[in-house]
Design a protein around this motif. Structure first.
Motif, PDB file in Angstrom:
ATOM      1  N   ALA A  47      70.984  55.912  50.640  1.00  0.00           N
ATOM      2  CA  ALA A  47      71.262  54.884  49.604  1.00  0.00           C
ATOM      3  C   ALA A  47      71.430  55.504  48.276  1.00  0.00           C
ATOM      4  CB  ALA A  47      70.188  53.663  49.376  1.00  0.00           C
ATOM      5  N   LEU A  48      71.497  56.833  48.084  1.00  0.00           N
ATOM      6  CA  LEU A  48      71.438  57.632  46.756  1.00  0.00           C
ATOM      7  C   LEU A  48      72.889  57.401  46.148  1.00  0.00           C
ATOM      8  CD1 LEU A  48      69.492  60.816  47.177  1.00  0.00           C
ATOM      9  CD2 LEU A  48      68.744  58.737  46.295  1.00  0.00           C
ATOM     10  N   PRO A  49      73.966  57.136  46.735  1.00  0.00           N
ATOM     11  CA  PRO A  49      75.212  56.903  46.147  1.00  0.00           C
ATOM     12  C   PRO A  49      75.292  55.438  45.705  1.00  0.00           C
ATOM     13  CG  PRO A  49      75.441  58.115  48.144  1.00  0.00           C
ATOM     14  CD  PRO A  49      74.112  58.013  48.035  1.00  0.00           C
ATOM     15  N   SER A  50      74.825  54.652  46.297  1.00  0.00           N
ATOM     16  CA  SER A  50      74.749  53.180  45.959  1.00  0.00           C
ATOM     17  C   SER A  50      73.812  53.126  44.500  1.00  0.00           C
ATOM     18  CB  SER A  50      74.338  52.338  47.308  1.00  0.00           C
ATOM     19  OG  SER A  50      75.352  52.602  48.146  1.00  0.00           O
ATOM     20  N   LEU A  51      72.638  53.655  44.774  1.00  0.00           N
ATOM     21  CA  LEU A  51      72.042  53.603  43.403  1.00  0.00           C
ATOM     22  C   LEU A  51      72.611  54.205  42.341  1.00  0.00           C
ATOM     23  CD1 LEU A  51      68.528  54.580  45.434  1.00  0.00           C
ATOM     24  CD2 LEU A  51      69.102  52.343  44.638  1.00  0.00           C
ATOM     25  N   ALA A  52      73.088  55.272  42.528  1.00  0.00           N
ATOM     26  CA  ALA A  52      73.754  55.906  41.440  1.00  0.00           C
ATOM     27  C   ALA A  52      74.894  55.009  40.696  1.00  0.00           C
ATOM     28  CB  ALA A  52      74.408  57.130  41.594  1.00  0.00           C
ATOM     29  N   GLU A  53      75.599  54.227  41.618  1.00  0.00           N
ATOM     30  CA  GLU A  53      76.461  53.370  40.977  1.00  0.00           C
ATOM     31  C   GLU A  53      76.001  52.114  40.417  1.00  0.00           C
ATOM     32  OE1 GLU A  53      80.263  50.714  42.959  1.00  0.00           O
ATOM     33  OE2 GLU A  53      79.301  52.150  44.362  1.00  0.00           O
ATOM     34  N   ALA A  54      74.892  51.647  41.258  1.00  0.00           N
ATOM     35  CA  ALA A  54      74.203  50.523  40.627  1.00  0.00           C
ATOM     36  C   ALA A  54      73.677  50.478  39.331  1.00  0.00           C
ATOM     37  CB  ALA A  54      73.162  49.857  41.931  1.00  0.00           C
ATOM     38  N   PHE A  55      73.063  51.794  39.118  1.00  0.00           N
ATOM     39  CA  PHE A  55      72.198  51.610  37.834  1.00  0.00           C
ATOM     40  C   PHE A  55      73.074  52.694  36.839  1.00  0.00           C
ATOM     41  CE2 PHE A  55      68.759  51.028  40.582  1.00  0.00           C
ATOM     42  CZ  PHE A  55      68.144  49.982  40.230  1.00  0.00           C
ATOM     43  N   ALA A  56      74.529  53.135  37.132  1.00  0.00           N
ATOM     44  CA  ALA A  56      75.189  53.833  36.176  1.00  0.00           C
ATOM     45  C   ALA A  56      74.377  55.284  35.771  1.00  0.00           C
ATOM     46  CB  ALA A  56      75.610  52.990  34.903  1.00  0.00           C
ATOM     47  N   ALA A  57      73.908  55.680  36.945  1.00  0.00           N
ATOM     48  CA  ALA A  57      73.075  56.972  36.588  1.00  0.00           C
ATOM     49  C   ALA A  57      73.776  58.193  37.465  1.00  0.00           C
ATOM     50  CB  ALA A  57      71.698  56.715  37.249  1.00  0.00           C
ATOM     51  N   GLN A  61      69.413  62.074  38.299  1.00  0.00           N
ATOM     52  CA  GLN A  61      68.717  60.866  38.183  1.00  0.00           C
ATOM     53  C   GLN A  61      68.083  60.080  39.564  1.00  0.00           C
ATOM     54  OE1 GLN A  61      70.985  59.023  35.445  1.00  0.00           O
ATOM     55  NE2 GLN A  61      69.514  59.541  33.639  1.00  0.00           N
ATOM     56  N   VAL A  62      68.892  59.753  40.214  1.00  0.00           N
ATOM     57  CA  VAL A  62      68.512  59.004  41.520  1.00  0.00           C
ATOM     58  C   VAL A  62      67.935  59.691  42.522  1.00  0.00           C
ATOM     59  CG1 VAL A  62      70.606  57.230  41.009  1.00  0.00           C
ATOM     60  CG2 VAL A  62      70.962  59.243  42.597  1.00  0.00           C
ATOM     61  N   GLN A  63      68.073  60.972  42.306  1.00  0.00           N
ATOM     62  CA  GLN A  63      67.181  61.863  43.299  1.00  0.00           C
ATOM     63  C   GLN A  63      65.814  61.693  43.074  1.00  0.00           C
ATOM     64  OE1 GLN A  63      68.114  63.559  45.832  1.00  0.00           O
ATOM     65  NE2 GLN A  63      69.060  65.353  45.570  1.00  0.00           N
ATOM     66  N   GLY A 170      72.382  52.870  56.778  1.00  0.00           N
ATOM     67  CA  GLY A 170      73.643  52.739  56.666  1.00  0.00           C
ATOM     68  C   GLY A 170      74.216  51.171  57.157  1.00  0.00           C
ATOM     69  N   LEU A 171      73.611  50.883  58.158  1.00  0.00           N
ATOM     70  CA  LEU A 171      73.858  49.346  58.698  1.00  0.00           C
ATOM     71  C   LEU A 171      73.291  48.269  57.418  1.00  0.00           C
ATOM     72  CD1 LEU A 171      72.585  49.460  62.390  1.00  0.00           C
ATOM     73  CD2 LEU A 171      74.890  49.325  61.614  1.00  0.00           C
ATOM     74  N   LEU A 172      72.174  48.469  56.990  1.00  0.00           N
ATOM     75  CA  LEU A 172      71.817  47.523  56.013  1.00  0.00           C
ATOM     76  C   LEU A 172      72.711  47.688  54.650  1.00  0.00           C
ATOM     77  CD1 LEU A 172      67.820  48.175  55.909  1.00  0.00           C
ATOM     78  CD2 LEU A 172      69.160  46.110  56.963  1.00  0.00           C
ATOM     79  N   LEU A 173      73.098  48.950  54.159  1.00  0.00           N
ATOM     80  CA  LEU A 173      74.076  48.842  53.190  1.00  0.00           C
ATOM     81  C   LEU A 173      75.382  48.212  53.529  1.00  0.00           C
ATOM     82  CD1 LEU A 173      73.349  52.568  52.035  1.00  0.00           C
ATOM     83  CD2 LEU A 173      72.658  50.595  50.844  1.00  0.00           C
ATOM     84  N   ILE A 181      67.250  48.055  51.956  1.00  0.00           N
ATOM     85  CA  ILE A 181      66.674  49.364  52.341  1.00  0.00           C
ATOM     86  C   ILE A 181      65.211  49.356  52.083  1.00  0.00           C
ATOM     87  CG2 ILE A 181      68.701  50.573  52.594  1.00  0.00           C
ATOM     88  CD1 ILE A 181      67.392  52.326  50.396  1.00  0.00           C
ATOM     89  N   PHE A 182      64.881  48.636  51.131  1.00  0.00           N
ATOM     90  CA  PHE A 182      63.225  48.671  50.793  1.00  0.00           C
ATOM     91  C   PHE A 182      62.850  47.259  51.415  1.00  0.00           C
ATOM     92  CE2 PHE A 182      65.236  50.966  47.354  1.00  0.00           C
ATOM     93  CZ  PHE A 182      64.697  52.258  47.496  1.00  0.00           C
ATOM     94  N   LEU A 183      63.595  46.130  51.307  1.00  0.00           N
ATOM     95  CA  LEU A 183      62.859  44.968  51.724  1.00  0.00           C
ATOM     96  C   LEU A 183      62.844  44.917  53.222  1.00  0.00           C
ATOM     97  CD1 LEU A 183      65.016  42.544  49.559  1.00  0.00           C
ATOM     98  CD2 LEU A 183      62.703  43.307  49.168  1.00  0.00           C
ATOM     99  N   VAL A 184      63.539  45.751  53.922  1.00  0.00           N
ATOM    100  CA  VAL A 184      63.132  45.746  55.245  1.00  0.00           C
ATOM    101  C   VAL A 184      61.968  46.158  55.687  1.00  0.00           C
ATOM    102  CG1 VAL A 184      64.041  47.994  55.782  1.00  0.00           C
ATOM    103  CG2 VAL A 184      64.380  46.285  57.537  1.00  0.00           C
TER     104      VAL A 184
END
Length: 484
Positions: A47-57, A61-63, A170-173, A181-184
């Motif tokens: 999920a790191l690429p998605s986090l980078a996009e979601a938080f504009a980071a 940073q998302v590592q 990947g399926l959850l994303l 991915i955290f709520l599961v």
């Protein structure tokens, strides 16, 4: 293991009328806790690429969403193991599972990246409790002659969690977003809590010294935090900041040793390290983990850059290791019970060394087939080693020290992982002789691969020497008996 390294006379007796839960159900609950802690490690990476996009980071940073979790486990796993020895392992394990579950929910609703990183560290605390006490409770759950099989099962569940993370993530994303991915983990955590609450026997009264060494715990945590940050903070480069952190780690470690010698109830009894089996087991565990991390760090670059595989194919090839580990874990444990842990430790290390040298040579000769062939030798060897080494270290530990010794075993593994990510990655980059490994030419990456796993093979050969050295007193004792 020599009696003198064990805790001073702690004896526990079952309470009158206490129920005796099913051993199989209890072992299943411990295995599920181990699976969850491993799943939470690997599922976040995808999920790191998605986090980078979601938080504009930035990616750096998302590592920290991954690093915060791993650092929390590394820093806290020994301390929570000792707390379990003092307050009761079942009680603390249940608290750890619930903390993990609540933190997972908090991760899923985090409104900012700093808050997400903070609650991931809390989730790591819950995972540290689950890892340390899950292994420690095996000694109270299964018969001594079945310890190897139980350790093999825990290794299998850890491998399944690691393998399941990327695919489930990947399926959850694809179906939802990064929060899933955290709520599961929330329903899975609640299920783990109910299963452990129902199956694990109640904590039994403890007699003897049960003090908790807070200064030693804080100093050890400081030393481990400084070391882990030195290995990970600058992502592969090594400069003044890293040297300062290493110096700080050494200073904190020296203070920790001094504090332990003065403490009435030390966190770690330093006399333990005078005995070969424990010290050798921890050293070998760190070396093996260093090499296994190299496969995760170097492998993707080699497959994509040197062999030119597409990302989807790289993922499929990389999944071979965890799948083989999941299949080989339980048989490895049974072999330990049948043939004895010391022999299987040596056989496992020999297989890992063969696999490491194979990774240095075979992919260059046979491409993907050579890579998979080497992994197919290395991974079962790893499962053999893990089941056998955990059995050697844990089998004769008295109840009052199971938590802290289990924590030390997990700690040595995590230190090997962070060292492998940094040091083996640096060897790979140095041997490749490329300014940026991500854009290096294929032949440079292939050269780096050969050098890295040649070094890895040498490290495992060193671990095999340690294994043989640790068994020398037992062989000498048997020879004396024969002479008599």
């Amino acid at each position: 293991m020599p009696q003198s390294i064990l805790a001073e006379g702690e004896e526990r007796t079952l309470r009158p009328g206490a129920r005796t839960p099913s051993r199989r159900l209890a072992l299943a609950s411990l295995s599920f806790a181990i699976l969850l802690s491993s799943l939470a490690t690997s599922i976040a990476n995808v999920a790191l690429p998605s986090l980078a996009e979601a938080f504009a980071a930035s990616f750096q940073q998302v590592q920290w969403v991954v690093l915060a979790y791993l650092l929390a486990i590394t820093i806290l796993v020994v301390g929570v193991g000792r707390i379990g020895d003092v307050v009761g392992r079942r009680r603390l394990l249940l608290a750890g599972i619930m903390l993990f579950t609540i933190a997972s929910a908090a991760c899923g609703v985090a409104p900012s990246l700093p808050l997400l990183i903070a609650v991931r560290a809390v989730q790591g605390l819950g995972a540290a409790i689950m890892m340390a006490l899950g292994m420690a409770l095996v000694g109270e759950t299964v018969a001594k002659e079945k310890t190897g099989s139980a350790m093999g099962l825990l290794g299998t569940m850890s491998a399944i969690g690691t393998a399941l993370g990327p695919s489930l993530g990947g399926l959850l994303l694809a179906a939802f977003d990064w929060r899933a991915i955290f709520l599961v983990n929330v329903p899975l955590g609640l299920l783990a809590f109910l299963l452990a609450h129902r199956s694990l026997a109640a904590d039994r009264p403890v007699t003897g010294r049960t003090g908790f060494d807070l200064p030693g715990t804080l100093l050890l945590g400081l030393a481990l935090a400084a070391y882990a940050l030195a290995m990970t903070a600058t992502r592969g480069s090594f400069g003044l900041v890293n040297f300062a952190l290493v110096a700080g780690a050494l200073a904190a470690a020296a203070l920790f040793v001094f504090a332990e010698r003065k403490s009435a109830s030390p966190l770690i009894q330093l006399e333990m390290f005078r005995h070969r089996l424990l010290g050798a087991g921890l050293a070998m565990n760190a070396l093996v983990s260093t090499v296994m991390m190299a496969t995760l760090v170097v492998g993707p670059f080699y497959l994509s850059r040197a062999l030119g595989l597409e990302d989807s194919i790289v993922g499929m090839v990389m999944s071979a290791g965890p799948i083989i580990a999941a299949v080989s874990g339980v048989p490895a444990g049974r072999l330990v019970d049948r043939f004895g842990a010391p022999l299987i430790v040596s056989l496992g290390l020999a297989a890992i060394a063969a696999g490491a040298f194979g990774l240095s040579l075979l992919p260059g000769l046979f491409g993907v087939a050579g890579y998979i062939a080497a992994i197919a030798v290395l991974t079962p060897g790893y499962q053999l080693f893990q089941a056998a080494n955990s059995t050697v270290v844990m089998i004769d530990v008295q109840p009052g020290q199971r938590g802290v010794v289990s924590g030390m075993l997990n700690l040595s593994r995590n230190l090997g992982l962070v060292t492998g990510a940094s040091v083996m990655g640096a060897i790979f980059a140095f041997a490749s002789a490329a300014p940026d490994i991500a854009t290096a030419p294929a032949d440079a990456v292939a050269t780096g691969m050969k050098a890295t796993f040649a070094v890895a093979g040498v490290l495992i050969a060193g671990a095999l020497v340690i294994a043989l050295w640790s068994r020398a007193p037992a062989r000498a004792s048997r020879r004396r008996e024969v002479i008599r």
